[in-house]
Design a protein around this motif. Structure first.
Motif, short mmCIF file in Angstrom:
data_model
loop_
_atom_site.label_atom_id
_atom_site.label_comp_id
_atom_site.label_asym_id
_atom_site.label_seq_id
_atom_site.Cartn_x
_atom_site.Cartn_y
_atom_site.Cartn_z
N ARG A 124 0.79 -1.29 0.15
CA ARG A 124 0.01 -0.10 0.02
C ARG A 124 0.65 1.19 -0.10
O ARG A 124 0.56 2.15 -0.74
N PRO A 125 1.82 1.35 0.86
CA PRO A 125 2.76 2.63 0.92
C PRO A 125 3.27 2.89 -0.30
O PRO A 125 3.51 4.19 -0.69
N LEU A 126 3.43 2.03 -1.15
CA LEU A 126 4.11 2.20 -2.58
C LEU A 126 3.20 2.96 -3.63
O LEU A 126 3.84 3.28 -4.22
N LEU A 127 2.01 2.73 -3.47
CA LEU A 127 1.03 2.89 -4.49
C LEU A 127 0.56 4.37 -4.22
O LEU A 127 -0.32 4.89 -5.19
N GLY A 128 0.97 5.13 -3.39
CA GLY A 128 0.19 6.32 -3.18
C GLY A 128 -1.36 6.53 -3.16
O GLY A 128 -1.77 5.99 -2.40
N ALA A 129 -1.81 7.46 -4.03
CA ALA A 129 -3.03 7.55 -4.02
C ALA A 129 -4.01 6.27 -4.70
O ALA A 129 -5.20 6.24 -4.61
N ARG A 130 -3.19 5.29 -5.01
CA ARG A 130 -3.97 4.08 -5.86
C ARG A 130 -3.87 3.08 -4.77
O ARG A 130 -4.30 2.10 -4.91
N GLN A 131 -3.58 3.33 -3.25
CA GLN A 131 -3.34 2.12 -2.50
C GLN A 131 -4.88 1.76 -2.21
O GLN A 131 -4.96 0.48 -1.39
N SER A 132 -6.01 2.54 -2.32
CA SER A 132 -7.33 1.98 -2.01
C SER A 132 -7.63 0.91 -2.71
O SER A 132 -8.62 0.23 -2.47
N SER A 133 -7.00 0.53 -3.89
CA SER A 133 -7.26 -0.54 -4.79
C SER A 133 -6.84 -1.82 -4.14
O SER A 133 -7.20 -2.89 -4.52
N VAL A 134 -6.10 -1.60 -2.98
CA VAL A 134 -5.82 -2.89 -2.26
C VAL A 134 -6.54 -3.15 -1.27
O VAL A 134 -6.17 -2.49 0.24
N PHE A 135 -7.39 -4.24 -1.41
CA PHE A 135 -8.39 -4.45 -0.23
C PHE A 135 -7.77 -5.30 0.67
O PHE A 135 -6.68 -5.93 0.73
N ALA A 136 -8.07 -5.00 2.04
CA ALA A 136 -7.78 -5.70 3.34
C ALA A 136 -8.47 -6.95 3.29
O ALA A 136 -9.86 -7.15 3.77
N SER A 187 -15.00 -4.94 3.90
CA SER A 187 -15.63 -4.05 2.94
C SER A 187 -16.56 -4.81 1.97
O SER A 187 -16.40 -5.90 1.69
N ARG A 188 -17.31 -3.93 1.54
CA ARG A 188 -18.47 -4.58 0.63
C ARG A 188 -17.37 -4.95 -0.87
O ARG A 188 -17.81 -6.28 -1.45
N GLN A 189 -16.67 -4.31 -0.96
CA GLN A 189 -15.77 -4.40 -2.20
C GLN A 189 -15.08 -5.78 -2.02
O GLN A 189 -14.77 -6.63 -2.96
N GLY A 190 -14.61 -5.90 -1.00
CA GLY A 190 -13.62 -7.24 -0.69
C GLY A 190 -14.49 -8.43 -0.51
O GLY A 190 -14.06 -9.36 -0.90
N PHE A 191 -15.88 -8.14 -0.02
CA PHE A 191 -16.68 -9.41 0.25
C PHE A 191 -17.19 -9.74 -1.08
O PHE A 191 -17.46 -11.16 -1.31
N ALA A 192 -17.17 -8.85 -2.09
CA ALA A 192 -17.69 -9.28 -3.60
C ALA A 192 -16.67 -10.15 -4.06
O ALA A 192 -17.12 -10.97 -5.29
N ILE A 193 -15.38 -10.16 -3.95
CA ILE A 193 -14.44 -11.06 -4.43
C ILE A 193 -14.24 -12.44 -3.79
O ILE A 193 -13.51 -13.27 -3.99
N PHE A 194 -14.82 -12.57 -2.40
CA PHE A 194 -14.61 -13.74 -1.62
C PHE A 194 -14.74 -15.22 -2.50
O PHE A 194 -14.29 -16.13 -2.13
N PRO A 195 -15.86 -15.12 -3.47
CA PRO A 195 -16.28 -16.34 -4.23
C PRO A 195 -14.89 -16.94 -5.13
O PRO A 195 -14.74 -17.94 -5.01
N LYS A 196 -14.50 -15.98 -5.48
CA LYS A 196 -13.30 -16.36 -6.42
C LYS A 196 -12.03 -16.47 -5.47
O LYS A 196 -11.28 -17.51 -5.88
N ILE A 197 -11.86 -15.77 -4.21
CA ILE A 197 -10.90 -16.24 -3.27
C ILE A 197 -10.74 -17.71 -3.02
O ILE A 197 -10.15 -18.60 -3.19
N ARG A 198 -12.21 -18.18 -2.67
CA ARG A 198 -12.63 -19.49 -2.39
C ARG A 198 -12.29 -20.35 -3.32
O ARG A 198 -11.92 -21.62 -3.08
N GLU A 199 -12.52 -20.05 -4.51
CA GLU A 199 -12.32 -21.09 -5.67
C GLU A 199 -11.04 -21.12 -5.81
O GLU A 199 -10.62 -22.31 -5.94
N ILE A 200 -10.09 -20.28 -5.79
CA ILE A 200 -8.64 -20.57 -5.99
C ILE A 200 -7.91 -21.38 -4.69
O ILE A 200 -7.41 -22.27 -4.93
#
Length: 252
Positions: A78-90, A120-133
């Protein structure tokens, strides 16, 4: 990957509306490539080209507990990405990711993190794909050495002289023209990806930004295949099932 034949294929992969989008390319001949979509990641891993490495924009490796704002790889980049760090979900703990109800996922995430942190809602939205991998790599451990977690913004950070990008890729969920153009220019300047791929239209079921993210992953896969690659952390951690916990980017 050093010492392997340059005739191998690699892949950059991103999630999309129809499942997954992948850009496959032969390491020694960039003109040999194809863009595909698949309903599951196994179909990409089992493609006739047998791509390796496969660089996928999706978290791999789930700790049992979280300390701080997400897994260690997320905290490091996150610290490397400056204003783009919000794209890195927790990404929370394994038990939270395994929960299919949002409220339950938040409760488990808070109980298995320090300080307590919900999802976050955005993070939760990708949980099915995380579970798949996760399910795929645990069921077929021989695939684990072939699959590497990447993050497009970290790849573009590396391609941009290890400097955070000045323009976002999206604004309020909509692709942002100047940001998309900047990322295409970085891909072109890298010399790693043919212009035909950079300017290609995405296949049905995928969006232009999905293809762009898959291409970013492809550059990392190429670097790893040629003996490069940098992981955050280095060396990668491991979860309780032996899966790697690291985000990779180009080493140059």
């Amino acid at each position: 990957m050093k010492g392997r034949s340059s005739r191998m294929w690699v892949a950059g992969v991103d999630g999309c509306r129809c499942g997954w989008i992948a850009v496959l390319m032969r390491v020694d001949d960039p003109q040999m490539h194809r863009i595909v979509t698949a309903q599951n990641l196994a179909a990409i891993a089992d493609a006739p080209e047998r791509p390796a490495p496969i660089a996928v924009d999706m978290p791999i490796g789930l700790p049992e507990r979280i300390e701080g704002s997400g897994r260690l790889p997320e905290q490091l980049i996150r610290p490397l990405l400056g204003a783009r760090q919000s794209s890195v979900f927790a990404i929370p703990s394994r038990r939270a990711v395994e929960a299919e109800d949002y409220g339950q996922a938040c409760a488990i995430a808070a109980a298995t993190s320090e300080p307590p942190r919900k999802v976050s809602r955005q993070g939760f939205a990708i949980f099915p794909k995380i579970r798949e991998i996760d399910a795929l790599l645990r069921a077929r451990p021989e695939l684990a050495p072939r699959v590497f977690e990447v993050h497009p913004e970290l790849a573009f950070w590396a391609l941009n002289g290890r400097t955070a990008l000045s323009e976002p890729k999206k604004v309020k969920g909509t692709p942002y023209g100047p940001g998309m153009a900047l990322r295409r220019q970085l891909l072109l300047q890298s010399g790693l990806v043919p212009e035909a791929l950079i300017q290609a239209a995405p296949p049905p079921g995928a969006a232009q930004d999905d293809l762009l993210d898959a291409l970013a992953g492809l550059t990392v896969a190429l670097d790893i295949a040629r003996g490069g690659g940098q992981s955050f952390p280095s060396p990668p951690g491991r979860d309780a099932h032996g899966l790697p916990v690291a985000i990779w980017t180009l080493s140059r």
